[in-house]
Design a protein around this motif. Structure first.
Motif, PDB file in Angstrom:
ATOM      1  N   GLY A  82       0.822  -1.199   0.000  1.00 25.55           N
ATOM      2  CA  GLY A  82       0.000   0.000   0.000  1.00 25.55           C
ATOM      3  C   GLY A  82       0.856   1.248   0.000  1.00 25.55           C
ATOM      4  N   ILE A  83       0.258   2.362  -0.452  1.00 24.23           N
ATOM      5  CA  ILE A  83       0.938   3.654  -0.401  1.00 24.23           C
ATOM      6  C   ILE A  83      -0.060   4.688   0.091  1.00 24.23           C
ATOM      7  CG2 ILE A  83       0.448   4.150  -2.842  1.00 24.23           C
ATOM      8  CD1 ILE A  83       3.101   5.726  -2.935  1.00 24.23           C
ATOM      9  N   GLU A  84       0.384   5.535   1.018  1.00 26.06           N
ATOM     10  CA  GLU A  84      -0.456   6.619   1.545  1.00 26.06           C
ATOM     11  C   GLU A  84       0.300   7.933   1.439  1.00 26.06           C
ATOM     12  OE1 GLU A  84      -1.003   7.443   5.560  1.00 26.06           O
ATOM     13  OE2 GLU A  84       0.761   6.375   6.292  1.00 26.06           O
ATOM     14  N   GLY A  85      -0.440   9.027   1.662  1.00 31.55           N
ATOM     15  CA  GLY A  85       0.194  10.335   1.696  1.00 31.55           C
ATOM     16  C   GLY A  85       0.374  10.985   0.347  1.00 31.55           C
ATOM     17  N   ILE A  86      -0.240  10.412  -0.703  1.00 31.01           N
ATOM     18  CA  ILE A  86      -0.149  11.060  -2.013  1.00 31.01           C
ATOM     19  C   ILE A  86      -1.410  11.896  -2.245  1.00 31.01           C
ATOM     20  CG2 ILE A  86       1.151   9.068  -2.850  1.00 31.01           C
ATOM     21  CD1 ILE A  86      -1.275   8.534  -4.716  1.00 31.01           C
ATOM     22  N   ASP A  87      -1.378  12.756  -3.217  1.00 29.99           N
ATOM     23  CA  ASP A  87      -2.535  13.583  -3.583  1.00 29.99           C
ATOM     24  C   ASP A  87      -3.467  12.729  -4.449  1.00 29.99           C
ATOM     25  OD1 ASP A  87      -4.373  15.411  -4.512  1.00 29.99           O
ATOM     26  OD2 ASP A  87      -2.891  16.980  -4.923  1.00 29.99           O
TER      27      ASP A  87
END
Length: 401
Positions: free
Chosen positions: A111-116
């Motif tokens: 998973g990846i978080e913190g992107i626009d």
């Protein structure tokens, strides 16, 4: 555990998004799509129709309610990777059994978080869904773009073989009830119920639950079953499930359906709907960015009633290719794509959306009752059964309106 570790999302067209990893450490490749549902991320993660895709949730806060076994839509996580604006590590929900990040880590899903995510969704709406890579191990953006470009994509790939059951089995769990969970229906109670076979192209568990709750005895059979194998079960009706990928890559499936049409009542959902269109001699095509979410407006062309629907598909049926072979019954009000088909002289109907929801509204749950009525009245009225049922529904709706 990958929390706080740097991660990159790279699209095949060169667009790069940098964020933080959560879930499993590693790399995931797939088609980047976005889902507009405000709730139900666990149901999204476990929907087999997302096989081959990296899913971006448009709702900004994900993880708030954690994870619990009762809300899973299959035996495992099927998304290739998960993209969110903000991941909540500490869930606030009395039903939660574990945090989302731990769930993804255990499943080996990156998973990846913190992107626009708003910028990502706008980009996908403008440029179309495309192959992408999430990585928390390779942080070379150029390398990741090359990997995304090398990904085979969904067109022409048979993804169903990776999600279907290999065995025939009976299903006897019905709707979920607070305090009781999913209620099991006894064999005695189902003894006189009409029997159907459900073709498993990646079937969601809530479809099976709704079929049982509607009063069917349900036998699930593998996607590669032939027409002869389907009919050998002597079912009162045949159900065609949802599933992932390109319907045109599944000739064994739509040829089997063609061999059943006219012999048994048929109801199809999502991929099952698309395969039904191909079985009739129609064509399908890939949508620019697909329909994924729980808030898509669809019109019933018979009653002009608008239903808010749950959807998850990247392909659609070409309406022109089915003229004279089926009636267009439902229309997507966002882009005028085909959302439903009805047989003319043949007892079948299908919808592109998900009347079982999970997640999503229940506006379309009446379709399961329609299938029950069709199965029950087909022996008496034959090809006229479906038209009689739909006419009665339209009359009842007009009286309410």
């Amino acid at each position: 555990m990958s929390k706080g570790r740097e991660a990159i999302l790279a699209l095949a067209d060169g667009r790069i998004f940098r964020g933080r990893a959560f879930g499993a450490v590693g790399e995931a490749v797939g088609e980047a799509v976005f889902n507009t549902a405000m709730t139900g991320y666990q149901e999204v993660l476990t929907d087999p129709s997302y096989k081959g895709q990296l899913v971006c949730m448009t709702y900004p806060e994900i993880g708030n309610v954690g994870i619990n076994a009762e809300d899973a839509e299959s035996r495992r996580v099927y998304v290739e990777g998960f993209i969110v604006k903000e991941y909540w590590e500490r869930p606030s929900n009395w039903r939660s059994e574990m945090p989302l990040g731990k769930y993804l880590e255990d499943a080996g899903v990156v998973g990846i978080e913190g992107i626009d995510t708003r910028a990502l969704v706008r980009h996908l709406r403008t440029r179309g869904a495309q192959e992408a890579v999430i990585s928390s191990v390779d942080l070379d953006a150029d390398s990741l773009v090359r990997k995304a470009k090398a990904s085979p994509g969904l067109v022409g790939r048979d993804l169903v073989k990776g999600v279907t059951s290999a065995e025939v089995y009976d299903w006897d769990f019905g709707d979920w009830k607070l305090g009781s969970g999913h209620v099991r229906v006894s064999h005695e109670a189902m003894r006189d119920a009409p029997a159907i076979v459900a073709l498993d192209y990646g079937i969601k568990l809530n479809i099976l639950r709704r079929l049982v709750a509607t009063g069917f005895r349900v036998k699930v059979i593998p996607a590669a079953s032939t027409a002869a194998q389907i009919l050998a079960h002597n079912p009162d009706g045949v159900f065609l499930s949802n599933g992932p990928g390109d319907p045109a890559a599944l000739p064994y499936a739509y040829r089997a359906i063609a061999g059943v049409l006219g012999k048994k009542p048929v109801f199809g959902i999502c991929l099952g709907h698309q395969l039904l269109g191909l079985a009739l001699g129609g064509k399908t095509y890939k949508l620019d960015f697909g329909h994924h979410g729980a808030n898509h407006p669809v019109m019933d062309l018979r009653t002009r009633r608008v239903e808010i629907t749950s959807q998850n598909h990247g392909f659609a049926v070409n309406d022109e290719s089915l003229k004279g072979r089926a009636k267009l019954s439902h229309l997507n009000l966002n882009d005028n794509t085909v959302e439903g088909l009805q047989g003319t002289g043949v007892p079948f109907f299908s919808v592109q959306y998900h009347p079982e929801a999970s997640p999503g509204p229940h506006d379309s749950s009446y379709l399961f009752a329609r299938f029950r009525k069709l199965v029950e009245t087909f022996p008496r009225y034959g090809a006229e059964a479906l038209e009689r049922i739909i006419a009665a529904e339209a009359s009842a709706q007009s009286q309410i309106s």
